[in-house]
Structures are given as C-alpha cells and as structure tokens.
Design an enzyme around this catalytic site. Structure first.
Site, PDB file in Angstrom:
ATOM      1  N   SER A 130     -14.310   0.737   2.672  1.00 49.42           N
ATOM      2  CA  SER A 130     -13.034   0.519   1.987  1.00 49.42           C
ATOM      3  C   SER A 130     -11.851   0.445   2.951  1.00 49.42           C
ATOM      4  O   SER A 130     -10.777   0.010   2.571  1.00 49.42           O
ATOM      5  CB  SER A 130     -12.784   1.618   0.951  1.00 49.42           C
ATOM      6  N   LYS A 167      -7.924   7.082   2.857  1.00 48.28           N
ATOM      7  CA  LYS A 167      -7.116   5.948   2.405  1.00 48.28           C
ATOM      8  C   LYS A 167      -5.728   6.008   3.049  1.00 48.28           C
ATOM      9  O   LYS A 167      -5.333   7.038   3.597  1.00 48.28           O
ATOM     10  CB  LYS A 167      -6.940   5.989   0.883  1.00 48.28           C
TER      11      LYS A 167
END
Lengths: 209, 209
Positions: A130, A167
């Site tokens: 990701s 993230k």
DNA sequence: TTGACAAAAGAACGTTCGTTCTTTACAGTT
DNA sequence: AACTGTAAAGAACGAACGTTCTTTTGTCAA
C-alpha cells in the site's frame, strides 16, 4: 621508510606508516570479533610481535592518526573513523551518469545515521504494497521512532481499530486521515480517535543474501 | 525480591532482578559514551556502589541474562543483545492491517544487518529517478559491496564510458545490458566492455531530520 | 526480637597491566 | 667498514586489577 607506501588515501598523518595500516587492520579484525581492544600483552599476539612497548608505540601512532583514543581512565577505545563506512563523494546517478572523480569522503556509522534515540527506536518489517508509490516495498524494514504525536505529511505507524498500519498522515476537513501511497488502496478515515504508535524515520532494504 | 518487577518483557532469567535492569541501563549508557566496559573499580562509580565484588556479581548476572560475555582472555564484552535494536514481531501491513499481538522479538544491529565485509562496503548517495520503479529514490543511500562480478538480475553500480551509474544488470542476445527501472530512461547497451564497480546489497533512506 | 536472606561493603592477595628505560637487530647510506 | 635511524625486544617496577573470602547492613516474615 615513513609513508613511502601509504595505506590508503584518507589519511596523511606524517608518522603513520604502511606497516601501521597492517596493524590497524589486525586491530579492526580483532575488534570486529570481540568488540574490545585488549591488553598490550594480548595485542602482541594480535600484531604478531613480542614487545609491549612497541605495541604502545603503535597504538600511539594509531591514536595520532585518529583511529583510536583513550578515555580519561586510560582505556583505549575506537573512534568513529575506526569502524565507520566510507561514504563515496561521487553519488551514483540513477538518472544520468556522472564523472568518476572523487574517491573517499566522509564516514558514517549506519546505526548512528539512522537511529537518534535507541531506546525509542524499533524496527518493523513491512508487509504489503500500500505504500509502494512512496518507495516502501514489501519486505523492507521500517525504522520507527515510538511517539504518539506526528505532523501532517509524516509517514506514521498508526493503530486503527486495534490494528497496525503504515500510512501517510494527512488532514481532511479538520479530521486526521491515513493516506496510502497506492491508488488501489482506500484512504483510511478513522471513526474514533487516531492513535499514533510511531513515526517512520528511516527505511532499510536488504537485497538477496 | 527477585524479579517481582521485571524490567521488561524480553528477559526472564531467574536471577535477573529489576535492580539489575538499572545497572544494565547505566552500563549501556557508559558503553554508549566510551565503547568500552571499564574496570570493576570504575564500574563502582558507574553503578554508584562501593564494592568491587558486588560489581562482579552484577556482571555475572548480566552475563547469565545474555547481555555481556567474556572473551577467552576474561575481558567483558557486550553481546548483540546488549546494544541491539528490537525488531517487532508483528510486521506493519502497508497493505491490510494486522492485529497488534506480539511485542518484542528478535534483535538486530543495523550495521551488522546490512554490512558483511566492512572493508569492501561503501555507501553511495543516489541521485536521479531512473531506478524509481525499483523503489530506489533520489536521496537514498546505496549500500554497495565493491566487486567486479555480478549476476543477471543484480542491481549494480557500473562504470560506463568512465561514468558511474546504478542499474539492473541484464543480458540481451549474449551481451550484458543495464536496465533502468523507469520507462522514461533508455536501456544502456555498453559499446565496449562493461565494468562493474560493485553490487547493491542494501538501501538506506532517512526521513526528515 | 529473632531469624533468614539478599544487598552491599571491605580486606587481603597474587597476578597482570601499562610505563619507562635500555639494549639489540637490521637495513640503507656514506 | 662505520654510521644512522627505524623496528623491535627485553627487563624492571609500581600501580591497578580481578578474585576470594569474610563481615556488615537492611528488610521482611515469623
């Protein structure tokens, strides 16, 4: 024959002979094994000589050349230069090539380069894709400094719904969000409060082996 | 009161008390400063006690707990565990989140993790974007092992027309070529012989400051 | 208030350490 | 063959070191 055949080009101490470079190498090998500089008597064996006073003379020259130093208590200890990795002056152009000019430049200890506060730093293997557009790959090792505050734009290890995730921290209409660096993954908009485990301060990748 | 209040969860040696954890911390601080474990007399000062024999008892326990050991010559030296960075057992899912379960796992010394042969290892800053699809960014630091042979598929630092360049080594119709990891850059097909400076064995990225 | 045990201190001792000074070996030069 | 300087060896010594054993202090429980 003083310095008629210098050991390498990063030292030009007047009294540092090529033979001293051999002694330095032996000392570095020993230190690499034992993380300690032993007594003069033991160094006689390490250096392959029989004279303690000569050992002292050698260590004194290595000290003047900046590879070792003494604590206030007289204990010999290595300096940065002793076990550092050379950092080449010429960078490699991953883009366009550049001339091969300089050779040896600064030195760095990788551990010190990446870690400021050891007790608060932890390594976490990265799984998944990701963050791949940020150049963070599956199998990389994240160097994370544990703290519960971060700035917008930081890449953080957050705890969302009791799960770890890596993230980029961002803000959207007054709320913190977690943005992946991969268009195939959704932005995470935490329902309750967002808990920060730590902030990404470095990245390590090891090829092959 | 033995171990009624354990220092942390990564050690469960029966005779390792919480006070020993404090002594360990002081020793680690001293070692961090001086890269050396001093004499028992000096350790009395470091630990804030007055008894050499008690210092020895402490070091023995730290040894049994795996933080230090002795060379064949009786010199106390740190083990990996002494100054290692913890590696979290749970990896962070850059992809999908994973439960927060385990806490402390293996230990790693970053320097040892990335460097096998210090004398042949050099650090080279990366400039440009030609390897960006391999997750190698402008500003990253390449850990390069100097040698003049490599395998197809290795990312190498090559010298082409007297210039440094970082590319993937490949073979095309019996000839070696250098392949960028960015479609905007051309494949390099060396005219003469291809000289390999070294092979990429690791990558370091440092965020912010 | 005594007993038991851990934590720490202290003394005593033979060994090893680093230091200093003197001497030898060796190579190159004159 | 004598001179010169470096490299190394060797001896001698006081200080520091690690070790062992004994003693004191402090704390908790009975």
């Amino acid at each position: 024959m003083t310095d008629s055949n210098p050991p390498s080009d990063f030292n030009s101490s007047p009294d540092f002979s090529s033979r001293d470079a051999e002694y330095l190498a032996k000392l570095q090998d020993y230190y690499s094994d034992w993380k300690s500089i032993p007594s003069y008597a033991k160094l006689c064996e390490v250096f392959g000589i029989a004279s303690k006073s000569w050992v002292k003379a050698i260590l004194t020259r290595l000290s003047e050349a900046g590879f070792i130093e003494r604590t206030p208590d007289g204990v010999w200890v290595p300096t940065r230069q002793f076990y550092a990795r050379p950092l080449a002056e010429s960078s490699v152009q991953a883009g366009m090539p550049v001339s091969v000019t300089a050779t040896q430049g600064e030195f760095f200890v990788i551990d010190e380069l990446l870690v400021d506060t050891p007790s608060k730093t932890t390594l976490i293997p990265v799984r998944g894709d990701s963050m791949i557009e940020a150049g963070i790959h599956d199998g990389d090792i994240a160097v994370v400094e544990k703290r519960n505050v971060a700035n917008v734009g930081d890449i953080v290890v957050a705890i969302v719904d009791n799960e770890f995730t890596l993230k980029t921290l961002d803000k959207e209409r007054g709320h913190f969000i977690l943005r992946p660096a991969n268009q195939a993954f959704p932005v995470i908009r935490p329902q309750s409060t967002l808990e920060i485990f730590g902030v990404l301060i470095g990245l390590i990748r090891k090829y092959r082996k």
